[in-house]
Design a protein around this motif. Structure first.
Motif, PDB file in Angstrom:
ATOM      1  N   CYS A   1       7.671   4.698 -19.555  1.00 35.77           N
ATOM      2  CA  CYS A   1       6.801   5.538 -20.385  1.00 35.77           C
ATOM      3  C   CYS A   1       7.477   6.836 -20.800  1.00 35.77           C
TER       4      CYS A   1
ATOM      5  N   LEU B   1       2.977  -0.782 -25.824  1.00 37.59           N
ATOM      6  CA  LEU B   1       2.084  -1.289 -24.786  1.00 37.59           C
ATOM      7  C   LEU B   1       1.139  -2.365 -25.307  1.00 37.59           C
TER       8      LEU B   1
ATOM      9  N   LEU C   1       4.392   0.030 -15.151  1.00 35.40           N
ATOM     10  CA  LEU C   1       4.365   1.225 -15.981  1.00 35.40           C
ATOM     11  C   LEU C   1       5.226   2.279 -15.286  1.00 35.40           C
TER      12      LEU C   1
ATOM     13  N   ILE D   1       4.751   6.790 -15.210  1.00 42.90           N
ATOM     14  CA  ILE D   1       3.485   6.873 -15.942  1.00 42.90           C
ATOM     15  C   ILE D   1       3.011   8.312 -16.097  1.00 42.90           C
TER      16      ILE D   1
END
Length: 454
Positions: free
Chosen positions: A177, A189, A218, A221
């Motif tokens: 991310c 995503l 992820l 994040i």
């Protein structure tokens, strides 16, 4: 491992396909670059692309970069295609496999990719406790938040959890991310429809759909934009996603793992992370200790990296002597496992004999481990002192802190106003005005040549 073969599936390339399948790979085929890119856009992911060297590998790699698809490419072709092989490597292909295919070579390439994705070594009790918890929760469907400093192995433990879950034979998809621009992360995503925005030339399946049935990691994040976190929360709760520009929700069946090197509770208090999203992600927390707190792992990993890079560079086996092992254990390793690996790779190359001494283990700037440890210790002491001083100021007004600073400086100069003003970086007139104010408030102000009575 998922292998996508790109090129006309006939003759020697067909034989290579059969060898890869025998080696345990799940093989798919695309006869052209365009079809390969379309398959990847559609979520039919791959861990490795094996491409005929006569294909447009430059165009393929450019297409992958444009689509932000990160998959290693290996070229293959007959040995007479030397120029094409060189061009493929220059374009970004990781390896070149000559045809007719060699079963051991193809197996080795597949094994190398699989090993890079799953290498996991630990010996220290602190890490054993984390792994024991990972084993306990791996078979569940619970979301897992993996925390720890950068370089401690958060993605490695995530892959470990996936490999021991009920979804082990389904895709493991990872997205960083922090590495994708904020404006593009939503599309990465959740995917997008053709024409959803400028540059959306075709439908693109996002990571959620690509991971369907498996696990989605992820990574980092904490760096996700606050506004996008709301859409992520809905996707986790409802198991439904909306492609950018899409007309209807798409159901997904995935398990969510997430990593962060920041304290997300602090991020919540600072208004940078949604508390409800943190609750959804943090069903189980696997907190990885820093490498400096895992001496057993430093020893085991050091031996592993020395053997790995001696072999990779075609050098005879090498060992660390006792002095080098002791120095490695004393070093602070702020970059954790990643820093240790790079340091030992460098040591293997710099050492001249079969034994690696402490003098061959250098930091990138050329300093030795002892100097690095001393510097880190001094930095830690200064940081601790600064933190203590900062805490001592909490709850006090700026005016109170300013008054104490001015009067303490005046004590230091034995009441010399001009010297004190120079140290404080203010004019003598400003200093005198402050001192007159303090005297009017009843505070003792030392005269020239005097100090305040303690």
């Amino acid at each position: 491992m998922r292998l996508l073969i790109v090129g006309a599936l006939e003759g020697q390339l067909s034989t290579a396909t059969k060898m890869a399948m025998t080696g345990g790979a799940k093989v798919a085929h695309a006869p052209s670059i365009e079809i390969a890119l379309a398959a990847l856009r559609a979520g039919r992911g791959a861990d490795l692309l094996l491409v005929d060297v006569m294909m447009d590998i430059v165009g393929l790699i450019a297409g992958l970069e444009a689509e932000r698809i990160s998959i290693p490419v290996v070229a293959c072709g007959v040995e007479t295609n030397a120029a094409a092989a060189v061009n493929a490597i220059r374009a970004g292909a990781k390896e070149y496999i000559p045809l007719p295919p060699d079963a051991e070579l193809i197996a080795a390439v597949i094994a190398a990719v699989a090993r890079d994705n799953s290498e996991f070594l630990f010996r220290d009790p602190a890490m054993e406790r984390v792994v024991k918890m990972a084993d306990q929760i791996a078979g569940s469907e619970a979301s897992v938040l993996i925390t720890g400093e950068s370089g401690t192995g958060k993605e490695v433990i995530a892959r470990y959890v996936h490999s021991r879950s009920k979804r082990a034979h389904k895709p493991f998809i990872s997205i960083n991310c922090a590495a994708i621009p904020e404006a593009l992360l939503e599309s990465e995503l959740f995917g997008h429809e053709k024409g959803a925005f400028t540059g959306a030339v075709a439908r693109r399946i996002g990571k959620f759909e690509e991971a369907n049935g498996g696990t989605l990691l992820l990574d980092e994040i904490s760096e996700m934009d606050f506004r996008l976190q709301a859409k992520l929360l809905r996707a986790i709760q409802e198991r439904l996603i909306d492609r950018v520009g899409g007309a209807k929700p798409v159901p997904v069946d995935i398990r969510i793992l997430a990593t962060s090197n920041r304290n997300l509770n602090d991020a919540v208090r600072e208004g940078q992370f949604r508390e409800d999203l943190l609750f959804r992600l943090n069903v189980v927390n696997l907190k990885l200790p820093a490498l400096r707190d895992r001496p057993g792992d430093i020893a085991a990993l050091s031996e592993h990296f020395v053997a790995k890079y001696a072999k990779a560079n075609g050098l005879p086996p090498r060992m660390l002597n006792a002095e080098a092992r002791d120095a490695l254990l004393r070093a602070p390793w702020p970059g954790n496992v990643r820093e240790l690996e790079n340091t030992l790779h460098r040591a293997v190359l710099l050492s001249s004999g079969d034994m690696i001494g402490a003098d061959a283990i250098l930091m990138p700037d050329g300093t030795g481990l002892t100097e690095a440890a001393r510097s880190h210790s001094l930095s830690s002491q200064l940081a601790q002192t600064a933190e203590t001083m900062s805490r001592a100021l909490v709850g006090r007004t700026v005016a109170d802190v300013e008054r104490d600073l001015i009067l303490d400086t005046l004590d230091h100069t034995l009441g010399n106003r001009t010297h004190a003003a120079n140290i404080l970086g203010i004019s003598i007139r400003t200093l005198r005005n402050k001192l007159n104010q303090y005297a009017d408030e009843g505070t003792l102000v030392p005269s020239p040549g005097e100090q305040r009575v303690a």
